[in-house]
Design a protein around this motif. Structure first.
Motif, PDB file in Angstrom:
ATOM      1  N   THR A 184       0.889   0.972   1.547  1.00 45.04           N
ATOM      2  CA  THR A 184       0.615  -0.487   1.857  1.00 45.04           C
ATOM      3  C   THR A 184      -0.641  -0.826   1.370  1.00 45.04           C
ATOM      4  N   ASN A 185      -0.886  -2.050   0.758  1.00 48.87           N
ATOM      5  CA  ASN A 185      -1.951  -2.394   0.467  1.00 48.87           C
ATOM      6  C   ASN A 185      -2.543  -3.929   1.353  1.00 48.87           C
ATOM      7  N   GLU A 197      -6.178  -5.905  -5.988  1.00 48.27           N
ATOM      8  CA  GLU A 197      -4.746  -4.937  -6.474  1.00 48.27           C
ATOM      9  C   GLU A 197      -5.309  -3.559  -6.494  1.00 48.27           C
ATOM     10  N   LEU A 222       0.167  -2.745  -6.993  1.00 51.92           N
ATOM     11  CA  LEU A 222       0.468  -3.222  -5.580  1.00 51.92           C
ATOM     12  C   LEU A 222      -0.542  -4.344  -5.280  1.00 51.92           C
ATOM     13  N   GLU A 279       1.604  -6.219  -0.479  1.00 44.44           N
ATOM     14  CA  GLU A 279       2.717  -5.403  -0.765  1.00 44.44           C
ATOM     15  C   GLU A 279       2.758  -3.943  -0.296  1.00 44.44           C
ATOM     16  N   ASN A 280       3.742  -3.309  -0.383  1.00 44.88           N
ATOM     17  CA  ASN A 280       3.986  -1.970  -0.185  1.00 44.88           C
ATOM     18  C   ASN A 280       4.892  -1.372  -1.187  1.00 44.88           C
ATOM     19  N   VAL A 281       4.991  -0.175  -1.248  1.00 48.15           N
ATOM     20  CA  VAL A 281       6.079   0.869  -2.040  1.00 48.15           C
ATOM     21  C   VAL A 281       6.204   1.872  -1.277  1.00 48.15           C
TER      22      VAL A 281
END
Length: 202
Positions: free
Chosen positions: A125-126, A131, A165, A169-171
């Protein structure tokens, strides 16, 4: 019969009939004494009434002067202190990047020749303002023996994507290491040379 004429009063005698000269002084009555005794009695009566009234009022005054006896007040209930509100803990300052990891079953892709791999699901998670770059090669796995495992690309169907990210945002995806081992934590490094962030494997 001898005719006796009434004796006329002589010139030196005082007439005995009323109205003929000064009357003999009448006996003095004790009227003054009676009035004096009456006034004295009235004065004494008023004095007695005044003394009785003074005694009565002094008794009342003594009651007034003496402090009133206070009845023992019922013990007031102890003031109940309001429970202090727990201090609100300030939220911990979030790191620019956070990493969460947990154990998952390895899902063999068409590129994998066997099942001799270990996968860990990772969520990055950012939380920062800039970015960040995410790539499976930027994540390593450290096992309980302290050995570090790099990602084997294309072995797991749910492999972590290579993305950028934006803030907020998260991935999520898997990082797969070669061999069977017990994963302890993963380490993400932004761009290989940036700051490292660790996340324990649950």
């Amino acid at each position: 019969m001898s005719n006796q004429q009434p004796q006329q009063p002589g010139w030196g005698q005082q007439p005995t009939q009323p109205g003929w000269g000064p009357q003999p002084p009448a006996p003095k009555k004790s009227t003054g004494k009676i009035i004096g005794f009456g006034c004295l009695g009235i004065i004494v009566l008023f004095v007695l009434i005044g003394i009785i009234a003074a005694i009565a009022t002094s008794g009342d005054d003594s009651k007034k002067d003496s402090p009133p006896t206070k009845e023992p007040a019922a013990s007031a209930p102890a003031e109940t202190k309001k429970p202090e509100e727990p201090k609100k803990e300030e939220p911990a300052k979030k790191e620019p990047v956070t990493v969460a990891a947990k154990k998952v079953a390895f899902k063999k892709s068409i590129l994998a020749q066997n099942d001799n791999y270990t996968s860990v699901q990772v969520t990055i998670t950012n939380n920062g303002k800039d970015e960040i770059d995410v790539n499976p090669l930027y994540v390593t796995i450290t096992d309980t023996d302290g050995r570090k495992h790099t990602a084997e690309l294309g072995m797991d169907e749910d492999q972590l994507d290579t993305v950028k990210l934006a803030p907020g945002e998260n991935v999520m995806g898997t990082i797969t290491g070669k061999g069977k081992f017990d994963a302890k934590y993963v380490t993400y490094t932004d761009g290989l040379i940036g700051d490292s962030v660790r996340g324990n494997v649950s």
